[in-house]
Design a protein around this motif. Structure first.
Motif, PDB file in Angstrom:
ATOM      1  N   ILE A 194      51.467  59.139  42.986  1.00 24.10           N
ATOM      2  CA  ILE A 194      50.079  58.878  42.564  1.00 24.10           C
ATOM      3  C   ILE A 194      49.805  57.369  42.621  1.00 24.10           C
ATOM      4  O   ILE A 194      48.759  56.922  43.117  1.00 24.10           O
ATOM      5  CB  ILE A 194      49.839  59.467  41.140  1.00 24.10           C
ATOM      6  CG1 ILE A 194      49.892  61.005  41.205  1.00 24.10           C
ATOM      7  CG2 ILE A 194      48.512  58.992  40.561  1.00 24.10           C
ATOM      8  CD1 ILE A 194      49.947  61.703  39.837  1.00 24.10           C
ATOM      9  N   ALA A 195      50.782  56.576  42.171  1.00 28.56           N
ATOM     10  CA  ALA A 195      50.627  55.107  42.228  1.00 28.56           C
ATOM     11  C   ALA A 195      50.491  54.647  43.677  1.00 28.56           C
ATOM     12  O   ALA A 195      49.645  53.803  44.007  1.00 28.56           O
ATOM     13  CB  ALA A 195      51.832  54.430  41.566  1.00 28.56           C
ATOM     14  N   GLY A 196      51.311  55.204  44.552  1.00 26.56           N
ATOM     15  CA  GLY A 196      51.270  54.807  45.961  1.00 26.56           C
ATOM     16  C   GLY A 196      49.953  55.193  46.616  1.00 26.56           C
ATOM     17  O   GLY A 196      49.371  54.405  47.383  1.00 26.56           O
ATOM     18  N   ALA A 197      49.463  56.391  46.299  1.00 21.15           N
ATOM     19  CA  ALA A 197      48.187  56.825  46.871  1.00 21.15           C
ATOM     20  C   ALA A 197      47.064  55.916  46.381  1.00 21.15           C
ATOM     21  O   ALA A 197      46.173  55.524  47.146  1.00 21.15           O
ATOM     22  CB  ALA A 197      47.910  58.277  46.464  1.00 21.15           C
ATOM     23  N   GLU A 198      47.151  55.545  45.118  1.00 14.20           N
ATOM     24  CA  GLU A 198      46.126  54.664  44.527  1.00 14.20           C
ATOM     25  C   GLU A 198      46.112  53.303  45.238  1.00 14.20           C
ATOM     26  O   GLU A 198      45.061  52.788  45.616  1.00 14.20           O
ATOM     27  CB  GLU A 198      46.476  54.509  43.046  1.00 14.20           C
ATOM     28  CG  GLU A 198      45.405  53.912  42.204  1.00 14.20           C
ATOM     29  CD  GLU A 198      45.754  54.121  40.721  1.00 14.20           C
ATOM     30  OE1 GLU A 198      45.632  55.246  40.224  1.00 14.20           O
ATOM     31  OE2 GLU A 198      46.164  53.136  40.093  1.00 14.20           O
ATOM     32  N   MET A 199      47.313  52.754  45.456  1.00 13.74           N
ATOM     33  CA  MET A 199      47.387  51.450  46.132  1.00 13.74           C
ATOM     34  C   MET A 199      46.897  51.557  47.575  1.00 13.74           C
ATOM     35  O   MET A 199      46.178  50.690  48.065  1.00 13.74           O
ATOM     36  CB  MET A 199      48.829  50.926  46.088  1.00 13.74           C
ATOM     37  CG  MET A 199      49.253  50.495  44.694  1.00 13.74           C
ATOM     38  SD  MET A 199      50.784  49.548  44.664  1.00 13.74           S
ATOM     39  CE  MET A 199      52.005  50.798  44.989  1.00 13.74           C
ATOM     40  N   ALA A 200      47.278  52.640  48.240  1.00 12.58           N
ATOM     41  CA  ALA A 200      46.856  52.798  49.649  1.00 12.58           C
ATOM     42  C   ALA A 200      45.336  52.956  49.734  1.00 12.58           C
ATOM     43  O   ALA A 200      44.701  52.457  50.677  1.00 12.58           O
ATOM     44  CB  ALA A 200      47.565  53.999  50.268  1.00 12.58           C
ATOM     45  N   MET A 201      44.739  53.624  48.756  1.00 15.92           N
ATOM     46  CA  MET A 201      43.272  53.732  48.762  1.00 15.92           C
ATOM     47  C   MET A 201      42.637  52.367  48.537  1.00 15.92           C
ATOM     48  O   MET A 201      41.707  51.967  49.249  1.00 15.92           O
ATOM     49  CB  MET A 201      42.809  54.735  47.683  1.00 15.92           C
ATOM     50  CG  MET A 201      43.041  56.174  48.081  1.00 15.92           C
ATOM     51  SD  MET A 201      42.168  57.327  47.016  1.00 15.92           S
ATOM     52  CE  MET A 201      43.159  57.268  45.536  1.00 15.92           C
ATOM     53  N   LEU A 202      43.146  51.628  47.545  1.00 13.35           N
ATOM     54  CA  LEU A 202      42.596  50.289  47.263  1.00 13.35           C
ATOM     55  C   LEU A 202      42.724  49.397  48.502  1.00 13.35           C
ATOM     56  O   LEU A 202      41.783  48.680  48.865  1.00 13.35           O
ATOM     57  CB  LEU A 202      43.337  49.667  46.071  1.00 13.35           C
ATOM     58  CG  LEU A 202      42.979  50.252  44.698  1.00 13.35           C
ATOM     59  CD1 LEU A 202      44.029  49.884  43.649  1.00 13.35           C
ATOM     60  CD2 LEU A 202      41.590  49.761  44.253  1.00 13.35           C
ATOM     61  N   ASP A 203      43.872  49.461  49.162  1.00 11.86           N
ATOM     62  CA  ASP A 203      44.093  48.643  50.365  1.00 11.86           C
ATOM     63  C   ASP A 203      43.085  48.978  51.456  1.00 11.86           C
ATOM     64  O   ASP A 203      42.803  48.163  52.328  1.00 11.86           O
ATOM     65  CB  ASP A 203      45.507  48.868  50.923  1.00 11.86           C
ATOM     66  CG  ASP A 203      46.597  48.376  49.986  1.00 11.86           C
ATOM     67  OD1 ASP A 203      46.264  47.697  49.002  1.00 11.86           O
ATOM     68  OD2 ASP A 203      47.789  48.698  50.228  1.00 11.86           O
ATOM     69  N   ASN A 204      42.567  50.182  51.426  1.00 10.54           N
ATOM     70  CA  ASN A 204      41.594  50.599  52.442  1.00 10.54           C
ATOM     71  C   ASN A 204      40.155  50.502  51.938  1.00 10.54           C
ATOM     72  O   ASN A 204      39.249  51.077  52.538  1.00 10.54           O
ATOM     73  CB  ASN A 204      41.913  52.020  52.913  1.00 10.54           C
ATOM     74  CG  ASN A 204      43.059  52.015  53.924  1.00 10.54           C
ATOM     75  OD1 ASN A 204      42.857  51.696  55.090  1.00 10.54           O
ATOM     76  ND2 ASN A 204      44.253  52.297  53.457  1.00 10.54           N
ATOM     77  N   GLY A 205      39.982  49.814  50.831  1.00 11.02           N
ATOM     78  CA  GLY A 205      38.614  49.521  50.354  1.00 11.02           C
ATOM     79  C   GLY A 205      37.994  50.614  49.499  1.00 11.02           C
ATOM     80  O   GLY A 205      36.823  50.530  49.126  1.00 11.02           O
ATOM     81  N   ILE A 206      38.752  51.653  49.196  1.00  7.03           N
ATOM     82  CA  ILE A 206      38.192  52.722  48.364  1.00  7.03           C
ATOM     83  C   ILE A 206      38.200  52.240  46.911  1.00  7.03           C
ATOM     84  O   ILE A 206      39.247  51.832  46.387  1.00  7.03           O
ATOM     85  CB  ILE A 206      38.979  54.040  48.541  1.00  7.03           C
ATOM     86  CG1 ILE A 206      38.895  54.488  50.008  1.00  7.03           C
ATOM     87  CG2 ILE A 206      38.444  55.136  47.609  1.00  7.03           C
ATOM     88  CD1 ILE A 206      39.672  55.746  50.341  1.00  7.03           C
ATOM     89  N   LYS A 207      37.020  52.294  46.306  1.00  9.01           N
ATOM     90  CA  LYS A 207      36.886  51.639  44.992  1.00  9.01           C
ATOM     91  C   LYS A 207      37.325  52.549  43.850  1.00  9.01           C
ATOM     92  O   LYS A 207      36.506  53.147  43.175  1.00  9.01           O
ATOM     93  CB  LYS A 207      35.441  51.175  44.806  1.00  9.01           C
ATOM     94  CG  LYS A 207      35.095  50.040  45.763  1.00  9.01           C
ATOM     95  CD  LYS A 207      33.652  49.646  45.701  1.00  9.01           C
ATOM     96  CE  LYS A 207      33.317  48.705  46.846  1.00  9.01           C
ATOM     97  NZ  LYS A 207      33.658  49.224  48.189  1.00  9.01           N
ATOM     98  N   VAL A 208      38.622  52.629  43.686  1.00  8.88           N
ATOM     99  CA  VAL A 208      39.125  53.334  42.508  1.00  8.88           C
ATOM    100  C   VAL A 208      39.600  52.264  41.526  1.00  8.88           C
ATOM    101  O   VAL A 208      39.961  51.162  41.941  1.00  8.88           O
ATOM    102  CB  VAL A 208      40.285  54.313  42.856  1.00  8.88           C
ATOM    103  CG1 VAL A 208      39.801  55.441  43.734  1.00  8.88           C
ATOM    104  CG2 VAL A 208      41.450  53.589  43.524  1.00  8.88           C
TER     105      VAL A 208
END
Ligand code: PLP
Length: 397
Positions: free
Chosen positions: A362-376
């Motif tokens: 879950i942490a990794g998915a969160e970081m990968a989303m943030l890295d791609n500009g997804i505003k979580v």
């Protein structure tokens, strides 16, 4: 070849193949042996009662074919049906689609009912269709218990009730590739004629074993049908297995692995295995909600406890999130398939898994989303999952 070593374990969170417990890796580390020796049945024979327990059958026949789940789709139809026979199937994801496609290639006439992706089997529609089939032309109903592509679980007991309400004699075939050994399965109680699964998901093994079971009715159907099969002949298997052998060369290491897999499942207890999967999935779903995102499953009743498909916001590419997770964080997430390609990424949470392992994903998915500009909100998914896990411990202390 990779030009640098990536330290630590790869975080494998595709919905199969799943993590191999060290015990299984060790159990499979065996020398080759004679699969026709007098002692070989000591290994083979106890596997069948174990498998039957996992499938929830006392009356059915369990099978171990050297194949994968796809082979099970083929075994189910070729052992029981004849080209030109009609089958009923609802399509709501890539795996229900592929089974339909395989049936068509075998010359079956498939009555396909389209359902929105993110939903599952509609028992009412099945009942209505079977009631209208006055001449009983439909010979089998195909149901995907857990649609891995969208993270949707269907109610197989309800499908059986629909068939009974329609007083229809069709066989019931179920794809349990991503459900069996992770979600409760009751073959006898649900009146399932063929259940298909594979070694690489809930059984925590490498791919390579097609694990399935068939009712006596399904086995008997093979006496009069004209479906072509040889390798997947149920009756050849039953005859050889009765003596603890196979009609051809089995994968001996995988059989040792299966023995260990069954021991692990029964040591934990099947009920606890199912509870654990639900518990882990609840944390994952809490993370998705905290991110402000949606699951591909359209309503909570469809939520799968083995895989969550997460829809990324409009304008973002889920494939990029998956790529970043893999390259940057050594985390393998499941891709969106076909209709949902680029729209979803999937977190598989089945097999040999605990809370902290899933929190890592879950942490990794969160970081990968943030890295791609997804505003979580950073940390929000992890915190939400932690809250679920702390409030409701998976194991009694
Ligand atoms: N059915 C479902 C629900 C699956 O998830 C898969 C694979 O992921 C299959 C069938 C196909 O199984 P296999 O890849 O083992 O042939």
């Amino acid at each position: 070849m990779l030009n640098s070593r990536i330290p630590g374990r790869n975080f494998l969170f595709v919905p199969g193949p799943t993590n191999l417990p060290d015990r299984i890796v060790r159990a499979m580390s065996v020398a080759s042996e004679d699969h026709r020796s007098p002692t070989f049945p000591d290994l083979v024979k106890p596997l069948f009662p174990g498998l039957k327990k996992v499938f929830g059958t006392e009356k059915g026949h369990a099978f171990i074919f050297p194949a994968s789940g796809t082979g099970g789709w083929e075994a189910a139809i070729t052992n029981t049906l004849s080209p030109g026979d009609k089958v009923l199937a609802q399509r709501f994801g890539q795996f229900s689609h592929l089974w339909i496609d395989l049936c068509k290639r075998h010359g079956l006439e498939v009555v396909v009912q389209e359902r929105e992706w993110g939903t599952g089997n509609d028992p009412e529609l099945i009942e209505e269709t079977l009631k209208a089939d006055k001449n009983h032309e439909i010979k089998a109903v195909l149901a995907t218990h857990n649609e891995t592509a969208t993270g949707v679980t269907s109610d197989i007991a309800a499908v059986r009730r629909a068939m009974d309400n329609a007083k229809h004699p069709a066989l019931l075939f179920v794809d349990g590739v991503s459900s069996v050994a992770s979600l409760e399965f009751k073959m006898d109680e649900w009146g399932v004629d063929v259940i298909v699964s594979g070694s690489q998901k809930g059984f925590m093994l490498p791919a390579g074993l097609l694990l399935m079971a068939a009712s006596q009715k399904a086995v008997d159907a093979g006496k009069s049908n004209s479906g072509r099969r040889a390798y997947f002949e149920f009756r050849d298997m039953i005859a050889q297995n009765a003596n603890g052998y196979f009609p051809y060369t089995p994968s001996v290491p995988l059989l040792y692995g299966l023995k260990e897999s069954l021991s692990i499942l029964f040591e934990e207890g099947l009920d606890q295995v199912y509870k654990r999967h639900h518990h882990l999935a609840e944390g994952c779903r809490a993370a998705v909600a905290a991110w402000g995102l949606k699951c591909c499953a359209k309503e909570p009743k469809w939520n799968s406890d083995t895989v969550t498909a997460i829809v990324v916001p409009e304008g973002y590419d889920a494939a990029k999130v998956i790529e970043t997770a893999y390259k940057r964080y050594n985390l393998a997430l499941g891709a969106g398939l076909s209709e949902v390609a680029g729209k979803v990424f999937r977190i598989g949470h089945l097999g040999d898994l605990n809370e902290l392992m899933l929190l890592g994903a879950i942490a990794g998915a969160e970081m990968a989303m943030l890295d791609n500009g997804i505003k979580v909100t950073p940390g929000s998914g992890v915190a939400a999952a932690q809250a679920v896990y702390r409030a409701n411990p998976m194991l009694k202390m």
